[in-house]
Design an enzyme around this catalytic site. Sequence first.
Site, PDB file in Angstrom:
ATOM      1  N   HIS A 248      38.230  31.123  44.652  1.00  0.00           N
ATOM      2  CA  HIS A 248      37.255  32.149  45.301  1.00  0.00           C
ATOM      3  C   HIS A 248      36.261  32.075  44.185  1.00  0.00           C
ATOM      4  O   HIS A 248      36.658  31.735  43.079  1.00  0.00           O
ATOM      5  CB  HIS A 248      37.915  33.504  45.081  1.00  0.00           C
ATOM      6  CG  HIS A 248      39.152  33.921  46.279  1.00  0.00           C
ATOM      7  ND1 HIS A 248      39.012  33.507  47.178  1.00  0.00           N
ATOM      8  CD2 HIS A 248      40.486  34.242  45.497  1.00  0.00           C
ATOM      9  CE1 HIS A 248      40.141  33.978  47.919  1.00  0.00           C
ATOM     10  NE2 HIS A 248      40.984  34.264  46.764  1.00  0.00           N
TER      11      HIS A 248
ATOM     12  N   GLU B 247      41.413  38.925  41.529  1.00  0.00           N
ATOM     13  CA  GLU B 247      42.536  39.684  42.179  1.00  0.00           C
ATOM     14  C   GLU B 247      43.849  39.668  41.394  1.00  0.00           C
ATOM     15  O   GLU B 247      43.720  39.090  40.311  1.00  0.00           O
ATOM     16  CB  GLU B 247      42.733  39.226  43.355  1.00  0.00           C
ATOM     17  CG  GLU B 247      43.206  37.631  43.243  1.00  0.00           C
ATOM     18  CD  GLU B 247      43.146  36.960  44.986  1.00  0.00           C
ATOM     19  OE1 GLU B 247      42.519  37.429  45.979  1.00  0.00           O
ATOM     20  OE2 GLU B 247      43.713  35.871  45.036  1.00  0.00           O
TER      21      GLU B 247
ATOM     22  N   HIS C  20      44.836  28.494  43.429  1.00  0.00           N
ATOM     23  CA  HIS C  20      46.056  29.329  43.781  1.00  0.00           C
ATOM     24  C   HIS C  20      46.570  29.205  45.086  1.00  0.00           C
ATOM     25  O   HIS C  20      45.777  28.758  46.158  1.00  0.00           O
ATOM     26  CB  HIS C  20      45.894  30.662  43.393  1.00  0.00           C
ATOM     27  CG  HIS C  20      44.925  31.395  44.389  1.00  0.00           C
ATOM     28  ND1 HIS C  20      43.470  31.222  44.073  1.00  0.00           N
ATOM     29  CD2 HIS C  20      44.815  32.147  45.461  1.00  0.00           C
ATOM     30  CE1 HIS C  20      42.629  32.053  45.095  1.00  0.00           C
ATOM     31  NE2 HIS C  20      43.581  32.752  45.702  1.00  0.00           N
TER      32      HIS C  20
ATOM     33  N   ARG D 135      39.056  26.898  50.980  1.00  0.00           N
ATOM     34  CA  ARG D 135      39.970  26.119  51.152  1.00  0.00           C
ATOM     35  C   ARG D 135      40.240  24.738  50.543  1.00  0.00           C
ATOM     36  O   ARG D 135      39.512  23.843  51.195  1.00  0.00           O
ATOM     37  CB  ARG D 135      40.592  26.327  52.573  1.00  0.00           C
ATOM     38  CG  ARG D 135      42.097  25.903  53.052  1.00  0.00           C
ATOM     39  CD  ARG D 135      42.137  26.432  54.452  1.00  0.00           C
ATOM     40  NE  ARG D 135      42.125  27.670  54.926  1.00  0.00           N
ATOM     41  CZ  ARG D 135      41.114  28.163  55.768  1.00  0.00           C
ATOM     42  NH1 ARG D 135      40.658  27.009  56.513  1.00  0.00           N
ATOM     43  NH2 ARG D 135      41.184  29.382  56.043  1.00  0.00           N
TER      44      ARG D 135
END
Length: 339
Positions: A111, A128, A186, A206
């Site tokens: 991200h 996050e 991740h 991605r």
Amino acid sequence: MKTDDQERSLYPLKFFPIFKEKVWGGENIRKVLGLNYGDLPNCGEAWVLSGMDGDESVVANGFLEGNTLVDLVEVYMGDLVGEEIYRKYGLQFPLLFKWIDAAQDLSVQVHPDDELAREREESLGKNEMWFIRRAEPDAKLVCGFKDGVNQMRYLKALQENKLESVLKTAPVHAGDVFYIPAGTVHAIGKGILLAEIQQSSDITYRLYDWNRPGMDGKPRELHLEQALKALRFSEKEYPNGAPGRSDYHAHANMTTPLVDTPYFQTNYLPLMQGIEKDFTGLDSFVAYMCAKGAAVIKADGKAVEIKQGELVLIPALCEIVDIYPDTLGCELLETYMGE
């Protein structure tokens, strides 16, 4: 006697979950958490609090039932989210709360941070954290690159279709906590059910998807060029702490810090008896996600029940919060901003 204003003042808020079908989703959002997602064949996510455009949470209790979260921010402003938070974010609710059920491996992804997301998408970045609610015995996840991996080694592995060889994996168990700052490569592995607390952003680049077809039977799109500028390779590249497992030592009926970031702070509350929380001086909403059990949460004389899988939002103007777990106890994740 209560006045009409008192009857219609802010109170602990519950919301209807928003369910997402995913190619890698399973059944644990219903089987473990008890949330009913209807006839979705692969429910991968339950968004329990969202202000995202097109996915705005709708109030499920009290006189505000049927209003969206963004409606509430527009009307109540700082009384709901906190004065400084409203000044900074306006009508955008700054955090997104989810449950994620990975029956299969999620894609390897990254991200962007605030700067890159603003430049490309006029969006917040995506920092996050994960709280592992349940994990199969052999479950693992990807969190960062192996030591010594730089951009050159990453690109070589990508070219040779050996990306897995440069990824750092970690075994996981129920109760584990991971911090995943923007820029971290991740992936959530199969057999994991977790709570995800993040900035309000849905930008994902991605890198690799295990050569798996998407819901339409075709390979899912990769974003290798976009990801390159977002990726961070070494711990020194992270301005607010490196990614990885967060160590903590919890005690019954106590508040235990899990992560403390510039974007949000999350604590863990394993409760077997009542507790009073004093948020006097905190200029922020407080969100409680229930990971296990059930409780009654009371603020400003108004009470609401919370069960596992659910979330209760405490408005910023509520300073004293009382939590009464049921006889079997409860486990809560407590999140706020800007302390």
